[in-house]
Design a protein around this motif. Sequence first.
Motif, short mmCIF file in Angstrom:
data_model
loop_
_atom_site.label_atom_id
_atom_site.label_comp_id
_atom_site.label_asym_id
_atom_site.label_seq_id
_atom_site.Cartn_x
_atom_site.Cartn_y
_atom_site.Cartn_z
N TYR A 135 -2.04 -1.72 73.77
CA TYR A 135 -3.61 -1.35 74.19
C TYR A 135 -3.39 -1.07 75.73
CZ TYR A 135 -8.59 -1.59 75.47
OH TYR A 135 -9.45 -1.19 76.02
N THR A 136 -3.86 0.11 76.15
CA THR A 136 -3.77 0.69 77.41
C THR A 136 -4.96 0.41 78.20
OG1 THR A 136 -4.33 2.99 76.49
CG2 THR A 136 -2.17 2.47 76.71
N GLY A 137 -5.93 0.28 77.75
CA GLY A 137 -7.16 -0.18 78.60
C GLY A 137 -8.11 1.20 78.82
N LEU A 138 -8.99 0.90 79.78
CA LEU A 138 -10.32 1.78 79.74
C LEU A 138 -9.76 2.96 80.65
CD1 LEU A 138 -12.64 -0.64 80.98
CD2 LEU A 138 -12.58 0.27 78.88
N ARG A 139 -10.67 4.17 80.27
CA ARG A 139 -10.67 5.30 81.28
C ARG A 139 -9.53 6.03 81.34
NH1 ARG A 139 -13.46 1.45 83.99
NH2 ARG A 139 -15.70 1.40 83.37
N GLN A 140 -8.82 6.41 79.92
CA GLN A 140 -7.42 7.00 79.91
C GLN A 140 -7.78 8.75 80.10
OE1 GLN A 140 -4.31 5.04 79.40
NE2 GLN A 140 -5.84 4.00 80.62
N THR A 141 -6.92 9.49 80.52
CA THR A 141 -7.00 10.72 80.24
C THR A 141 -6.09 11.21 79.14
OG1 THR A 141 -4.94 11.22 81.55
CG2 THR A 141 -7.22 11.05 83.02
N PRO A 142 -6.44 12.40 78.40
CA PRO A 142 -5.58 13.11 77.47
C PRO A 142 -4.12 12.77 77.90
CG PRO A 142 -7.48 14.29 77.56
CD PRO A 142 -7.67 13.36 78.85
N GLU A 143 -3.77 13.28 79.05
CA GLU A 143 -2.36 13.15 79.30
C GLU A 143 -1.87 11.94 79.37
OE1 GLU A 143 -4.77 14.69 81.28
OE2 GLU A 143 -4.20 16.88 81.32
N VAL A 174 7.92 -7.30 77.88
CA VAL A 174 7.98 -7.93 76.57
C VAL A 174 6.75 -8.84 76.36
CG1 VAL A 174 9.57 -9.17 75.16
CG2 VAL A 174 10.55 -8.07 76.82
N ASP A 175 6.12 -8.87 75.33
CA ASP A 175 4.99 -9.60 74.67
C ASP A 175 5.43 -10.36 73.61
OD1 ASP A 175 3.18 -10.06 76.91
OD2 ASP A 175 2.09 -7.93 76.28
N PRO A 176 4.68 -11.46 73.27
CA PRO A 176 5.23 -12.16 72.18
C PRO A 176 4.66 -11.57 70.94
CG PRO A 176 3.35 -13.30 73.20
CD PRO A 176 3.75 -12.10 74.18
N THR A 177 5.36 -11.84 69.88
CA THR A 177 5.20 -11.54 68.41
C THR A 177 4.53 -12.89 67.79
OG1 THR A 177 6.91 -10.06 68.10
CG2 THR A 177 6.17 -11.07 66.22
N SER A 178 3.40 -12.44 67.12
CA SER A 178 2.72 -13.42 66.40
C SER A 178 3.75 -14.23 65.21
CB SER A 178 1.27 -13.19 65.68
OG SER A 178 1.29 -14.01 64.52
N PRO A 179 3.86 -15.74 65.46
CA PRO A 179 4.79 -15.93 64.34
C PRO A 179 4.07 -16.33 62.98
CG PRO A 179 3.67 -17.86 65.82
CD PRO A 179 3.32 -16.58 66.32
N PHE A 180 2.87 -15.77 62.78
CA PHE A 180 2.19 -15.93 61.54
C PHE A 180 1.92 -14.70 61.00
CE2 PHE A 180 0.14 -19.12 64.18
CZ PHE A 180 0.66 -20.34 63.50
N SER A 181 1.62 -13.54 61.53
CA SER A 181 1.70 -12.20 60.89
C SER A 181 2.83 -11.23 61.47
CB SER A 181 0.23 -11.55 61.44
OG SER A 181 0.50 -11.14 62.75
N GLY A 182 3.67 -11.65 62.32
CA GLY A 182 4.54 -10.79 62.81
C GLY A 182 4.32 -9.65 63.42
N LEU A 186 0.37 -7.94 70.02
CA LEU A 186 -0.41 -7.14 70.98
C LEU A 186 0.11 -6.93 72.39
CD1 LEU A 186 -3.30 -5.91 70.99
CD2 LEU A 186 -4.07 -7.80 72.31
N LEU A 187 0.43 -5.87 72.78
CA LEU A 187 1.46 -5.59 73.80
C LEU A 187 0.37 -4.98 74.86
CD1 LEU A 187 4.43 -3.61 72.00
CD2 LEU A 187 3.94 -6.30 72.21
N GLY A 188 0.03 -5.91 75.88
CA GLY A 188 -0.96 -5.36 76.76
C GLY A 188 -0.63 -5.18 78.14
N ASP A 189 0.83 -4.99 78.50
CA ASP A 189 1.13 -5.07 79.76
C ASP A 189 0.87 -3.95 80.47
OD1 ASP A 189 2.21 -7.72 79.97
OD2 ASP A 189 3.93 -7.18 78.76
N ARG A 190 0.63 -2.65 79.71
CA ARG A 190 0.67 -1.26 80.48
C ARG A 190 -0.65 -1.42 80.86
NH1 ARG A 190 3.86 2.93 77.77
NH2 ARG A 190 3.03 4.29 79.16
N ILE A 191 -1.83 -2.13 80.55
CA ILE A 191 -2.98 -1.90 80.96
C ILE A 191 -3.03 -2.22 82.63
CG2 ILE A 191 -5.31 -3.19 81.20
CD1 ILE A 191 -4.86 -4.09 78.39
N ARG A 192 -2.16 -3.26 83.21
CA ARG A 192 -1.88 -3.44 84.40
C ARG A 192 -1.25 -2.29 85.24
NH1 ARG A 192 -5.90 -6.83 83.47
NH2 ARG A 192 -5.09 -8.16 81.65
N MET A 193 -0.56 -1.26 84.62
CA MET A 193 0.23 -0.46 84.92
C MET A 193 -0.17 1.01 85.06
SD MET A 193 4.03 -1.88 83.44
CE MET A 193 4.16 -3.75 83.36
N GLN A 194 -1.72 1.18 85.24
CA GLN A 194 -1.88 2.50 85.18
C GLN A 194 -1.73 3.21 86.40
OE1 GLN A 194 -5.67 3.21 83.23
NE2 GLN A 194 -5.69 1.24 82.13
#
Lengths: 132, 344
Positions: free
Chosen positions: A38-46, B86-94, B97-105
């Motif tokens: 999941y990449t979060g809000l307000r993303q551009t197409p690029e 690296v983010d954890p894999t659910s031990p139940f479903s396999g 949810l990889l959410g580290d990119r959200i902070r790297m915009q």
Amino acid sequence: MQERKIRVLIAKPGLDGHDRGAKVIARALRDAGMEVIYTGLRQTPEMIAEAALQEDVDVVGLSILSGAHNALVPSIIKKLHAIGLVNVKVFVGGIIPQTDIPSLLEKGVYAVYGPGTNTQAVVEDIHQAVHH
Amino acid sequence: MPSINPQAIREGDRLALSKALTAVENGLPESQEIQAALFPFTGQAHLLGITGSPGSGKSTLVNQLAKFFRCQRTYGKTPKIAIVAVDPTSPFSGGALLGDRIRMQDLSGDKGIFIRSMASRGALGGLAHTTAAFATVLDGAGFDMIIIETVGAGQAEVEIASLAHTTIVVETPGMGDDIQAIKAGILEIGDILVVNKADQPGAENAARALQVMLEMGRGGGWERYPAGKHMRSGPHELKNPNPDPSLPTWQPPIQLVTATDGTGVEELASYVVDHKTFLKETGLWQIKESHRLEKDLEVLIQDLLLREWLDRLEDGQYEVVLKEVVTRKRTPIDAAQSLIRKIN
């Protein structure tokens, strides 16, 4: 040898700031055994196309509530193709008028979902899309 | 799938690189070939590990550090940076949810940065089984710095220390008292300790508790400990608990950081560079590399032996013995020995 997991990018292009729907879908796909980025809000197409490339996803799921889907979705598909991601399946969810759906599908969207969609149906469609 | 050209990866083809990482992650047949082609070019990148509790701000800190280094000429040129989160894999479903990119915009749009999210897929040490192989591919692809962010780690996820040259442990205020700070585990592996969220109350106290911990003993620098041989190397299984006195000591610095606004990031980055210089000048860099490769080798041997054993096991043998254990007719160790003997 590990089985190949389905990798999905969930992205919110454009300017609307509500991502509850995107999170619900992300969670449902996680529970179906997929690896969801999941990449979060307000993303551009690029940004979306580049993230799809770096993460080598099978599916890109776009959540759009702003009404800008007719502009954003074709632009994202074009960008994906331009960088070589021709096999990535694009799904769209959000507030999309019925009348806009045929043209989106024609431009390469695999499926469009509105409010109240059963998440299990989305999971099944993704399996269908990736394995065929 | 079309075959992946290692030469294209060397030349900066990002799609080829991404496909190669997928092949490695899934153990596809072509992954060996790709790694073999890239391996001669490896050993150049600075591997920087970031670990700490869930929510301590690791991803935000990675974002700031990468942004800072991209504006610097630390390595004589602007470094190309790869980030493996690296983010954890659910031990139940396999699933994961990889959410580290959200902070790297802040980093998107920069072609000198490549970010790849990774699910832990059942591995327990804070990394995935193939994270080390990812580092090899990215190193071979010509990245100058590879930042590896572990899953949110508790007290025992110390695998990163044997993979990274420099390990940063991220703490936050209010994580516990000085007893927590002297417990064994994650704090011991930090080459640099960060107290993040330094704008919150209690940050100075947290830094002081860490300082006390460092004064009482040692932190970081486990490469000074003589390598144990024969399946015993790694920071958690040392044959000889005393450091080699002939090797120099690195005193881990403690840095207060507010990753959300970047306060303290410049100082942190300079410690990262200092630590690299220290490792290079003292020869510890080479020692660390050899420890790491030895560990890789051990893991591969264990993997291959297990796979070979599974291949040679006859159908049903395993289930029969398992049933004997479940019905308490055999002890697990007796069952394991008998299963291994059966194929020899």
